[in-house]
Design a protein around this motif. Structure first.
Motif, PDB file in Angstrom:
ATOM      1  N   LEU A  69     -27.580  27.420 -25.372  1.00  0.00           N
ATOM      2  CA  LEU A  69     -28.009  27.119 -24.012  1.00  0.00           C
ATOM      3  C   LEU A  69     -29.292  26.282 -24.014  1.00  0.00           C
ATOM      4  O   LEU A  69     -29.414  25.307 -23.263  1.00  0.00           O
ATOM      5  N   ASN A  70     -30.248  26.649 -24.871  1.00  0.00           N
ATOM      6  CA  ASN A  70     -31.486  25.875 -24.977  1.00  0.00           C
ATOM      7  C   ASN A  70     -31.202  24.438 -25.401  1.00  0.00           C
ATOM      8  O   ASN A  70     -31.826  23.483 -24.913  1.00  0.00           O
ATOM      9  N   GLN A  71     -30.253  24.277 -26.303  1.00  0.00           N
ATOM     10  CA  GLN A  71     -29.872  22.950 -26.771  1.00  0.00           C
ATOM     11  C   GLN A  71     -29.242  22.130 -25.639  1.00  0.00           C
ATOM     12  O   GLN A  71     -29.569  20.944 -25.455  1.00  0.00           O
ATOM     13  N   ILE A  72     -28.367  22.761 -24.874  1.00  0.00           N
ATOM     14  CA  ILE A  72     -27.717  22.080 -23.750  1.00  0.00           C
ATOM     15  C   ILE A  72     -28.738  21.665 -22.704  1.00  0.00           C
ATOM     16  O   ILE A  72     -28.722  20.531 -22.194  1.00  0.00           O
ATOM     17  N   GLU A  73     -29.639  22.576 -22.364  1.00  0.00           N
ATOM     18  CA  GLU A  73     -30.658  22.283 -21.345  1.00  0.00           C
ATOM     19  C   GLU A  73     -31.519  21.098 -21.756  1.00  0.00           C
ATOM     20  O   GLU A  73     -31.841  20.226 -20.929  1.00  0.00           O
ATOM     21  N   ALA A  74     -31.904  21.053 -23.030  1.00  0.00           N
ATOM     22  CA  ALA A  74     -32.741  19.951 -23.517  1.00  0.00           C
ATOM     23  C   ALA A  74     -31.976  18.627 -23.445  1.00  0.00           C
ATOM     24  O   ALA A  74     -32.517  17.603 -22.989  1.00  0.00           O
ATOM     25  N   GLN A  75     -30.708  18.631 -23.877  1.00  0.00           N
ATOM     26  CA  GLN A  75     -29.899  17.413 -23.850  1.00  0.00           C
ATOM     27  C   GLN A  75     -29.703  16.904 -22.421  1.00  0.00           C
ATOM     28  O   GLN A  75     -29.858  15.715 -22.143  1.00  0.00           O
ATOM     29  N   LEU A  76     -29.372  17.812 -21.515  1.00  0.00           N
ATOM     30  CA  LEU A  76     -29.110  17.406 -20.133  1.00  0.00           C
ATOM     31  C   LEU A  76     -30.371  16.909 -19.434  1.00  0.00           C
ATOM     32  O   LEU A  76     -30.309  16.000 -18.599  1.00  0.00           O
ATOM     33  N   PHE A  77     -31.496  17.496 -19.783  1.00  0.00           N
ATOM     34  CA  PHE A  77     -32.750  17.069 -19.148  1.00  0.00           C
ATOM     35  C   PHE A  77     -33.179  15.686 -19.632  1.00  0.00           C
ATOM     36  O   PHE A  77     -33.483  14.792 -18.829  1.00  0.00           O
ATOM     37  N   TYR A  78     -33.211  15.497 -20.932  1.00  0.00           N
ATOM     38  CA  TYR A  78     -33.729  14.245 -21.485  1.00  0.00           C
ATOM     39  C   TYR A  78     -32.741  13.083 -21.392  1.00  0.00           C
ATOM     40  O   TYR A  78     -33.158  11.919 -21.314  1.00  0.00           O
ATOM     41  N   GLU A  79     -31.434  13.359 -21.364  1.00  0.00           N
ATOM     42  CA  GLU A  79     -30.455  12.278 -21.308  1.00  0.00           C
ATOM     43  C   GLU A  79     -29.959  11.980 -19.895  1.00  0.00           C
ATOM     44  O   GLU A  79     -29.588  10.842 -19.595  1.00  0.00           O
ATOM     45  N   PHE A  80     -29.980  13.007 -19.023  1.00  0.00           N
ATOM     46  CA  PHE A  80     -29.406  12.814 -17.686  1.00  0.00           C
ATOM     47  C   PHE A  80     -30.357  13.190 -16.554  1.00  0.00           C
ATOM     48  O   PHE A  80     -30.016  12.994 -15.380  1.00  0.00           O
ATOM     49  N   GLY A  81     -31.518  13.742 -16.867  1.00  0.00           N
ATOM     50  CA  GLY A  81     -32.473  14.117 -15.827  1.00  0.00           C
ATOM     51  C   GLY A  81     -32.092  15.360 -15.055  1.00  0.00           C
ATOM     52  O   GLY A  81     -32.618  15.616 -13.968  1.00  0.00           O
ATOM     53  N   ILE A  82     -31.182  16.166 -15.602  1.00  0.00           N
ATOM     54  CA  ILE A  82     -30.774  17.415 -14.951  1.00  0.00           C
ATOM     55  C   ILE A  82     -31.744  18.514 -15.356  1.00  0.00           C
ATOM     56  O   ILE A  82     -31.876  18.828 -16.536  1.00  0.00           O
ATOM     57  N   ASN A  83     -32.430  19.100 -14.393  1.00  0.00           N
ATOM     58  CA  ASN A  83     -33.494  20.050 -14.730  1.00  0.00           C
ATOM     59  C   ASN A  83     -33.223  21.495 -14.306  1.00  0.00           C
ATOM     60  O   ASN A  83     -34.082  22.358 -14.471  1.00  0.00           O
ATOM     61  N   HIS A  84     -32.039  21.763 -13.762  1.00  0.00           N
ATOM     62  CA  HIS A  84     -31.656  23.154 -13.456  1.00  0.00           C
ATOM     63  C   HIS A  84     -30.215  23.351 -13.921  1.00  0.00           C
ATOM     64  O   HIS A  84     -29.295  22.734 -13.376  1.00  0.00           O
ATOM     65  N   VAL A  85     -30.030  24.219 -14.901  1.00  0.00           N
ATOM     66  CA  VAL A  85     -28.721  24.401 -15.520  1.00  0.00           C
ATOM     67  C   VAL A  85     -28.290  25.856 -15.402  1.00  0.00           C
ATOM     68  O   VAL A  85     -29.041  26.773 -15.750  1.00  0.00           O
ATOM     69  N   ASN A  86     -27.078  26.067 -14.912  1.00  0.00           N
ATOM     70  CA  ASN A  86     -26.516  27.408 -14.803  1.00  0.00           C
ATOM     71  C   ASN A  86     -25.157  27.407 -15.510  1.00  0.00           C
ATOM     72  O   ASN A  86     -24.205  26.777 -15.034  1.00  0.00           O
ATOM     73  N   ILE A  87     -25.065  28.099 -16.642  1.00  0.00           N
ATOM     74  CA  ILE A  87     -23.866  28.088 -17.468  1.00  0.00           C
ATOM     75  C   ILE A  87     -23.217  29.470 -17.477  1.00  0.00           C
ATOM     76  O   ILE A  87     -23.892  30.485 -17.658  1.00  0.00           O
TER      77      ILE A  87
END
Length: 302
Positions: A268-286
């Motif tokens: 989850l930490n890996q996904i959050e980092a990827q989505l934030f830095y590559e797509f600007g998504i800063n709130h993730v609910n998995i």
């Protein structure tokens, strides 16, 4: 894991700038209404009407700016973060309404041309250029990253350009007696308002309707997440923009094996980092899944 944002200072700074701009535009509006009635200039009155819409839009933006920083509560879990988007939508809609009214008045004046006291038009439009120019400079920087302030900025920018057009028309009427220029400029101002207003209306509507931001391609996000070996499938995806600062994603992840919770936290930490830095998504609910019988479609019709 959401990425922290602190906008307290910028909000207070914007409050001050908006308040100054409100007072400047109240002064312009009053002066142009009096001057337009005395001179008989439709373009000056149309500019006054646009300035009045500026005052309303600035007040709406100021209220929204203050609401946006109110704290969340148990019955308002997102607080008033969408107040700024609603303000942008209202301001964009008023731009279009004002434009339609101006077009109507311009057509009437084309059919019945009237002589205009151009000297008064020149003087008042010059003052309006200076005052609106100051307001534009005040909000320019903040408008780059905030839809609410962008809507207020566009109101002021178009009004400054309108004042430039009115000044130019006043000079033509003064020296060449081309009084048909007055309704022509009114028409051009209205068309420009439609141009900028429609774009902002579309942008704010997309956010209010929870559409995926145009800059994000869902398939690219899925491809990014599924590069992680443990993940079998990404489905039931929702991506939306809450306001100018927050982009949310929720999705179900189907795992290849029945992993432990501690292993999921690492992924989850890996996904959050990827989505934030590559797509600007800063709130993730998995929602993690293993062997669950449900739809594995990327987009599920709830």
């Amino acid at each position: 894991m959401g990425q922290p944002h602190n906008h307290t200072h910028s909000y207070h700074t914007s409050d001050t700038k908006l308040t100054i701009s409100i007072f400047l535009n109240v002064g312009i509006t009053v002066a142009q209404i009096i001057g337009g009635l005395l001179s008989g200039s439709l373009s000056l009155l149309s500019d006054a009407l646009h300035n009045f819409s500026d005052v309303i839009s600035l007040i709406i933006s100021l209220i929204a700016n203050r609401l946006a920083r109110k704290k969340s509560t148990t019955n308002k879990t997102f607080g008033y973060k969408r107040a700024e988007i609603i303000a942008a939508f209202i301001n964009a809609a008023t731009l279009l309404i004002v434009a339609v009214l101006l077009i109507k008045e311009a057509v009437v004046r084309f059919l019945e041309p009237q002589q205009v006291a151009s000297g008064l038009v020149i003087g008042l439009s010059a003052i309006a250029i200076v005052f609106n120019g100051l307001s534009v400079l005040l909000l320019k920087k903040d408008s780059n990253n905030n839809m609410n302030l962008k809507s207020a900025y566009l109101h002021l920018l178009t009004d400054m350009l309108a004042s430039v057009a009115v000044l130019f028309g006043g000079l033509l009427m003064q020296y060449y007696h081309w009084f048909w220029v007055d309704p022509l400029l009114t028409l051009l101002i209205a068309l420009y308002l439609i141009y900028v207003g429609f774009d902002l209306l579309k942008e704010s509507t997309n956010v209010l309707m929870l559409f995926t931001p145009e800059s994000i391609v869902v398939d690219d996000i899925v491809a990014c997440i599924t590069t992680i070996e443990a993940i079998k499938n990404v489905h039931h995806v929702h991506i939306w923009q809450l306001n100018d600062d927050e982009v949310h994603l929720e999705a179900h992840l189907d795992f290849n094996t029945d992993i432990r919770l501690s292993e999921f936290d690492v992924i989850l930490n890996q996904i959050e980092a990827q989505l934030f830095y590559e797509f600007g998504i800063n709130h993730v609910n998995i929602q993690p899944e293993f062997g669950k019988c449900d739809s594995k479609n990327l987009i599920v019709q709830d």
